[in-house]
Design a protein around this motif. Structure first.
Motif, PDB file in Angstrom:
ATOM      1  N   LEU A  47       0.805  -1.220   0.000  1.00 36.69           N
ATOM      2  CA  LEU A  47       0.000   0.000   0.000  1.00 36.69           C
ATOM      3  C   LEU A  47       0.838   1.270   0.000  1.00 36.69           C
ATOM      4  N   VAL A  48       2.106   1.159   0.381  1.00 40.40           N
ATOM      5  CA  VAL A  48       3.010   2.302   0.300  1.00 40.40           C
ATOM      6  C   VAL A  48       4.295   1.862  -0.383  1.00 40.40           C
ATOM      7  N   GLU A  49       4.941   2.816  -1.012  1.00 40.91           N
ATOM      8  CA  GLU A  49       6.261   2.581  -1.587  1.00 40.91           C
ATOM      9  C   GLU A  49       7.229   3.526  -0.911  1.00 40.91           C
ATOM     10  N   THR A  50       8.501   3.225  -1.004  1.00 39.82           N
ATOM     11  CA  THR A  50       9.508   4.039  -0.330  1.00 39.82           C
ATOM     12  C   THR A  50      10.605   4.442  -1.301  1.00 39.82           C
ATOM     13  N   ARG A  51      11.307   5.487  -0.887  1.00 36.17           N
ATOM     14  CA  ARG A  51      12.542   5.861  -1.571  1.00 36.17           C
ATOM     15  C   ARG A  51      13.494   6.371  -0.503  1.00 36.17           C
ATOM     16  N   ARG A  52      14.753   6.182  -0.744  1.00 37.65           N
ATOM     17  CA  ARG A  52      15.780   6.625   0.203  1.00 37.65           C
ATOM     18  C   ARG A  52      16.401   7.915  -0.314  1.00 37.65           C
ATOM     19  N   ARG A  53      16.501   8.879   0.573  1.00 38.61           N
ATOM     20  CA  ARG A  53      17.177  10.149   0.295  1.00 38.61           C
ATOM     21  C   ARG A  53      18.214  10.331   1.396  1.00 38.61           C
ATOM     22  N   GLY A  54      19.449   9.969   1.092  1.00 34.03           N
ATOM     23  CA  GLY A  54      20.498  10.025   2.111  1.00 34.03           C
ATOM     24  C   GLY A  54      20.206   9.012   3.202  1.00 34.03           C
ATOM     25  N   THR A  55      20.042   9.493   4.421  1.00 34.91           N
ATOM     26  CA  THR A  55      19.734   8.591   5.539  1.00 34.91           C
ATOM     27  C   THR A  55      18.238   8.475   5.803  1.00 34.91           C
ATOM     28  N   GLU A  56      17.439   9.213   5.044  1.00 36.86           N
ATOM     29  CA  GLU A  56      15.990   9.213   5.250  1.00 36.86           C
ATOM     30  C   GLU A  56      15.288   8.220   4.337  1.00 36.86           C
ATOM     31  N   ILE A  57      14.194   7.684   4.852  1.00 39.23           N
ATOM     32  CA  ILE A  57      13.289   6.901   4.020  1.00 39.23           C
ATOM     33  C   ILE A  57      12.000   7.704   3.920  1.00 39.23           C
ATOM     34  N   GLN A  58      11.548   7.897   2.705  1.00 43.28           N
ATOM     35  CA  GLN A  58      10.323   8.653   2.467  1.00 43.28           C
ATOM     36  C   GLN A  58       9.251   7.695   1.946  1.00 43.28           C
ATOM     37  N   TYR A  59       8.008   7.982   2.312  1.00 43.87           N
ATOM     38  CA  TYR A  59       6.888   7.098   2.004  1.00 43.87           C
ATOM     39  C   TYR A  59       5.893   7.788   1.080  1.00 43.87           C
ATOM     40  N   ARG A  60       5.275   6.966   0.245  1.00 48.45           N
ATOM     41  CA  ARG A  60       4.298   7.459  -0.718  1.00 48.45           C
ATOM     42  C   ARG A  60       3.185   6.418  -0.867  1.00 48.45           C
ATOM     43  N   LEU A  61       1.961   6.882  -1.038  1.00 52.69           N
ATOM     44  CA  LEU A  61       0.816   5.993  -1.235  1.00 52.69           C
ATOM     45  C   LEU A  61       0.944   5.286  -2.576  1.00 52.69           C
TER      46      LEU A  61
END
Length: 131
Positions: free
Chosen positions: A62-76
């Motif tokens: 239900l969500v996908e992720t992407r990594r930006r440096g040390t962060e993980i960001q979430y998207r529907l």
């Protein structure tokens, strides 16, 4: 969710069963690629609880992720959600359109030709009176 064995469907509906996870999905619907901390701050969910919810949403697709440096960001992930909606819609019984079929009645519509089943009955007085 497109697996034939139904396992994906079960994980999607299990993920959707919890109110906080639905709140997370609503938040992600309005915001694209959000850091976990920002989701937690916006919804008042602690980091460890949020981590568990996001893990389940991710496992269900239900969500996908992407990594930006040390962060993980979430998207529907709308594709899986759309599949779930279509599956639920397919479970509804077939029904005729009330606008074109005179035999179909709308349970919420009022019948202008209905008669009072108790004509002449007096109204029941309010026990509280006019205070």
């Amino acid at each position: 969710m497109s697996r034939n064995n139904g396992e994906g469907e079960e994980s999607v509906f299990a993920a959707l069963a919890h109110r906080s996870r639905r709140d997370i999905l609503r938040h992600l619907r309005a915001h694209d690629f959000v850091r976990a901390g920002d989701i937690g701050d916006a919804l008042g969910i602690g980091p460890s609880t949020l981590s568990g919810h996001l893990r389940m949403l991710r496992a269900a697709g239900l969500v996908e992720t992407r990594r930006r440096g040390t962060e993980i960001q979430y998207r529907l992930q709308m594709t899986v959600l759309d599949e779930a909606i279509l599956l639920l819609h397919g479970l509804r019984p077939e029904r005729a359109d009330a606008a074109t079929d005179p035999h179909v009645t709308d349970p919420h519509a009022t019948d202008p030709h209905a008669t009072d089943p108790h004509p002449g009955a007096a109204a029941v007085p309010d026990p509280q009176g006019d205070r």
